[in-house]
Design a protein around this motif. Sequence first.
Motif, PDB file in Angstrom:
ATOM      1  N   PHE A   9       0.834  -1.200   0.000  1.00 53.58           N
ATOM      2  CA  PHE A   9       0.000   0.000   0.000  1.00 53.58           C
ATOM      3  C   PHE A   9       0.869   1.250   0.000  1.00 53.58           C
ATOM      4  N   THR A  10       1.961   1.223   0.759  1.00 59.64           N
ATOM      5  CA  THR A  10       2.865   2.380   0.788  1.00 59.64           C
ATOM      6  C   THR A  10       3.435   2.640  -0.596  1.00 59.64           C
ATOM      7  N   GLN A  11       3.860   1.589  -1.269  1.00 57.25           N
ATOM      8  CA  GLN A  11       4.395   1.749  -2.628  1.00 57.25           C
ATOM      9  C   GLN A  11       3.320   2.248  -3.592  1.00 57.25           C
ATOM     10  N   THR A  12       2.091   1.781  -3.417  1.00 59.85           N
ATOM     11  CA  THR A  12       0.997   2.202  -4.290  1.00 59.85           C
ATOM     12  C   THR A  12       0.732   3.694  -4.157  1.00 59.85           C
ATOM     13  N   VAL A  13       0.673   4.179  -2.921  1.00 58.91           N
ATOM     14  CA  VAL A  13       0.426   5.600  -2.700  1.00 58.91           C
ATOM     15  C   VAL A  13       1.609   6.432  -3.173  1.00 58.91           C
ATOM     16  N   LYS A  14       2.812   5.933  -2.980  1.00 62.09           N
ATOM     17  CA  LYS A  14       4.005   6.650  -3.467  1.00 62.09           C
ATOM     18  C   LYS A  14       3.921   6.850  -4.983  1.00 62.09           C
ATOM     19  N   ASP A  15       3.384   5.878  -5.675  1.00 64.54           N
ATOM     20  CA  ASP A  15       3.265   5.943  -7.128  1.00 64.54           C
ATOM     21  C   ASP A  15       2.131   6.869  -7.574  1.00 64.54           C
ATOM     22  N   GLN A  16       1.043   6.921  -6.778  1.00 64.40           N
ATOM     23  CA  GLN A  16      -0.167   7.613  -7.211  1.00 64.40           C
ATOM     24  C   GLN A  16      -0.329   9.013  -6.631  1.00 64.40           C
ATOM     25  N   CYS A  17       0.275   9.286  -5.478  1.00 61.82           N
ATOM     26  CA  CYS A  17       0.074  10.567  -4.789  1.00 61.82           C
ATOM     27  C   CYS A  17       1.396  11.322  -4.711  1.00 61.82           C
ATOM     28  N   THR A  18       1.424  12.542  -5.254  1.00 63.09           N
ATOM     29  CA  THR A  18       2.681  13.298  -5.287  1.00 63.09           C
ATOM     30  C   THR A  18       2.582  14.646  -4.580  1.00 63.09           C
ATOM     31  N   SER A  19       1.360  15.098  -4.299  1.00 66.63           N
ATOM     32  CA  SER A  19       1.161  16.420  -3.697  1.00 66.63           C
ATOM     33  C   SER A  19       0.292  16.318  -2.445  1.00 66.63           C
ATOM     34  N   TYR A  20       0.440  17.313  -1.572  1.00 69.45           N
ATOM     35  CA  TYR A  20      -0.422  17.358  -0.383  1.00 69.45           C
ATOM     36  C   TYR A  20      -1.888  17.433  -0.781  1.00 69.45           C
ATOM     37  N   LYS A  21      -2.166  17.902  -2.014  1.00 76.29           N
ATOM     38  CA  LYS A  21      -3.543  17.986  -2.492  1.00 76.29           C
ATOM     39  C   LYS A  21      -4.151  16.602  -2.725  1.00 76.29           C
ATOM     40  N   ASP A  22      -3.297  15.586  -2.866  1.00 77.73           N
ATOM     41  CA  ASP A  22      -3.784  14.214  -3.073  1.00 77.73           C
ATOM     42  C   ASP A  22      -4.162  13.531  -1.764  1.00 77.73           C
ATOM     43  N   LEU A  23      -3.848  14.185  -0.655  1.00 83.28           N
ATOM     44  CA  LEU A  23      -4.086  13.579   0.654  1.00 83.28           C
ATOM     45  C   LEU A  23      -5.033  14.464   1.470  1.00 83.28           C
ATOM     46  N   PRO A  24      -5.704  13.919   2.506  1.00 82.71           N
ATOM     47  CA  PRO A  24      -5.579  12.525   2.988  1.00 82.71           C
ATOM     48  C   PRO A  24      -6.297  11.545   2.068  1.00 82.71           C
ATOM     49  N   VAL A  25      -5.879  10.283   2.154  1.00 81.97           N
ATOM     50  CA  VAL A  25      -6.546   9.219   1.422  1.00 81.97           C
ATOM     51  C   VAL A  25      -6.597   7.987   2.311  1.00 81.97           C
ATOM     52  N   MET A  26      -7.717   7.267   2.231  1.00 76.84           N
ATOM     53  CA  MET A  26      -7.878   6.006   2.959  1.00 76.84           C
ATOM     54  C   MET A  26      -8.232   4.920   1.942  1.00 76.84           C
ATOM     55  N   LEU A  27      -7.472   3.860   1.948  1.00 77.39           N
ATOM     56  CA  LEU A  27      -7.665   2.754   1.014  1.00 77.39           C
ATOM     57  C   LEU A  27      -7.909   1.472   1.791  1.00 77.39           C
ATOM     58  N   TYR A  28      -8.738   0.579   1.223  1.00 77.05           N
ATOM     59  CA  TYR A  28      -8.962  -0.703   1.879  1.00 77.05           C
ATOM     60  C   TYR A  28      -9.167  -1.798   0.848  1.00 77.05           C
ATOM     61  N   GLN A  29      -8.999  -3.020   1.306  1.00 77.10           N
ATOM     62  CA  GLN A  29      -9.300  -4.184   0.480  1.00 77.10           C
ATOM     63  C   GLN A  29      -9.871  -5.282   1.366  1.00 77.10           C
ATOM     64  N   ILE A  30     -10.625  -6.175   0.752  1.00 73.22           N
ATOM     65  CA  ILE A  30     -11.089  -7.397   1.413  1.00 73.22           C
ATOM     66  C   ILE A  30     -10.493  -8.540   0.618  1.00 73.22           C
ATOM     67  N   GLN A  31      -9.612  -9.286   1.255  1.00 64.22           N
ATOM     68  CA  GLN A  31      -8.753 -10.185   0.498  1.00 64.22           C
ATOM     69  C   GLN A  31      -8.350 -11.390   1.338  1.00 64.22           C
ATOM     70  N   THR A  32      -7.902 -12.419   0.668  1.00 65.32           N
ATOM     71  CA  THR A  32      -7.370 -13.598   1.347  1.00 65.32           C
ATOM     72  C   THR A  32      -5.933 -13.330   1.783  1.00 65.32           C
ATOM     73  N   LYS A  33      -5.634 -13.633   3.047  1.00 67.16           N
ATOM     74  CA  LYS A  33      -4.280 -13.504   3.595  1.00 67.16           C
ATOM     75  C   LYS A  33      -3.747 -14.894   3.918  1.00 67.16           C
ATOM     76  N   TYR A  34      -2.426 -14.965   4.081  1.00 68.12           N
ATOM     77  CA  TYR A  34      -1.778 -16.257   4.288  1.00 68.12           C
ATOM     78  C   TYR A  34      -0.736 -16.151   5.397  1.00 68.12           C
ATOM     79  N   ARG A  35      -0.827 -17.052   6.361  1.00 76.32           N
ATOM     80  CA  ARG A  35       0.193 -17.161   7.409  1.00 76.32           C
ATOM     81  C   ARG A  35       0.378 -18.634   7.722  1.00 76.32           C
ATOM     82  N   ASP A  36       1.614 -19.073   7.746  1.00 74.41           N
ATOM     83  CA  ASP A  36       1.910 -20.490   7.960  1.00 74.41           C
ATOM     84  C   ASP A  36       1.924 -20.782   9.461  1.00 74.41           C
TER      85      ASP A  36
END
Length: 566
Positions: free
Chosen positions: A120-147
């Motif tokens: 998510f940090t890399q995604t925002v770094k790619d998409q948001c470049t100015s203070y005008k792009d923030l704040p932003v809240m992103l979410y997903q509902i997804q399968t996670k994996y832990r052994d």
Amino acid sequence: MAAAQVQRMSRLMVKTLRDDPADAETLSHKLLVRAGYVRRNAAGIWTWLPLGKKVLDNISNIVREEMDAIGAQEVLLPALLPKEAYEASGRWEEYGDLLFRLKDRKGADYLLGPTHEEIFTQTVKDQCTSYKDLPVMLYQIQTKYRDEARPRSGVLRGREFQMKDSYSFDTTDEGLAESYALHREAYRKIFARLGLDYRIVSAVSGAMGGSASEEFLAPAAAGEDTFVDCPACEYAANTEAVTFVAEAVDASGVEPVEELDTPDTPTIESLAAHLGVPASATLKNLLVKVDGEIVAVGVPGDREVDLGKLGEHLAPAVVELVTAEDFVDRPDLVRGYVGPQGLEKVRYIADPRVAPGTAWVTGANRADTHARNVVCGRDFSVDDYLDVVVVEEGDPCPACGAGLRLDRAIEIGHIFQLGRKYADTFQLDVLGQQGKPVRVTMGSYGIGISRAVAALAEQTADAAGLCWPAEVAPADVHVVAAGKALQTEVALDAASQLAAAGLRVLVDDRAGVSPGVKFTDAELLGVPKILVAGRRAGEGVLELKDRRTGEREELSVAEAIARLRG
């Protein structure tokens, strides 16, 4: 109003069981399998069958609605991730055996995502470049994996699980606090809609990093988390977050250190018995290794060291107990007779209960020898104070001093103010109002979707089976044809009318199945309302039963629709 779908059990893939699975220990595990909601594929890996998938989706939809309501935007990130981002954050190593790691055909390293702060940090770094792009809240509902080393309790602790994870990005700490507050309130609404009994407790951030951290816990006997709450005030916390403050003691009247001959007393129990003193008068010194370095941890002799709590305090360092081999090259450390006075080249951590001025009976660093009147601050010093004892019922509340209560719970949500940990790692900056780069600050917020299914089952089930809250249930009403052709015809007609009124309907129209089996299955499946076409069906009279209370009333289909639509 659009007509809802009718699910006919004669066509539904559901196989109920009369007996509990042999490997099931928790109530939710037993009932979700018996009711045909889930099927085990392997340890910690589950198939969600049609009814179970509906419950899972209903929970996801509630979460989605409340996240959208605070302005969060839904995305979907990959579950298969390259290792480089996790190497950069240090979590490729920190997660250890919990990570599912794999290589592609070219030999490149990948992992199955356990959580997505880095991406998510890399995604925002790619998409948001100015203070005008923030704040932003992103979410997903997804399968996670832990052994998980010991996946157990059905879907409560799996190696593959459904999770909602969201992340906030702000340019100021005040903005982060606002995003955190928005998520906190959204979580309260989500869990209220789900019908969960829950507590919000103070927590530690651990390997996630950051400062402020709270857990949402659902009290349940099957819970793997222990938390405390205070009967006299509103204080509640995970046991790992409970703090203790001890006042310094005046030790001016304490006699000098006196060494005692104490043969064969390497344990607190044997020492206390030999001297005729309570264990609380002794000082226990546990030796551990922190990233390979031997460290002593001092606690009162009647208390145990909480290694999990110690590990959280010292994360990301690895904490492990010393072994017999560790004493071979350290003649200054005498096993069973270690004392803090005179220790050299050993970091000494103490619980706050080992306060300045307190006097103790402790090891004298010689075999079969202890010392009394060993005073903290006079005869030894403490390098670091950390709350490391196992919390016990009746320990003083940090807020008001009353005795704390202990209870078990299932963690269903966790929110963190991460701060700039990941932004620093990936140099996540935006151009600020003054034309200079501003480092972004982050929050991380998780809800266990599949875990919430298990938590609801644990909290709401009764002796007859599951008992879902209305918004979560796979249907609004379970229509049962308790008889032959006439009752089946009436039941199907009633189901159609109910569906036309916008109600979600499950109808048991199975031929050759006795009324007794149908009633038993209706109780087991746990739909909130059961509508029975029985002996008075020919008169147009049905029986409506509340699954939770058992209350019954006879009414017509039209009256049933009015009652169910409320």
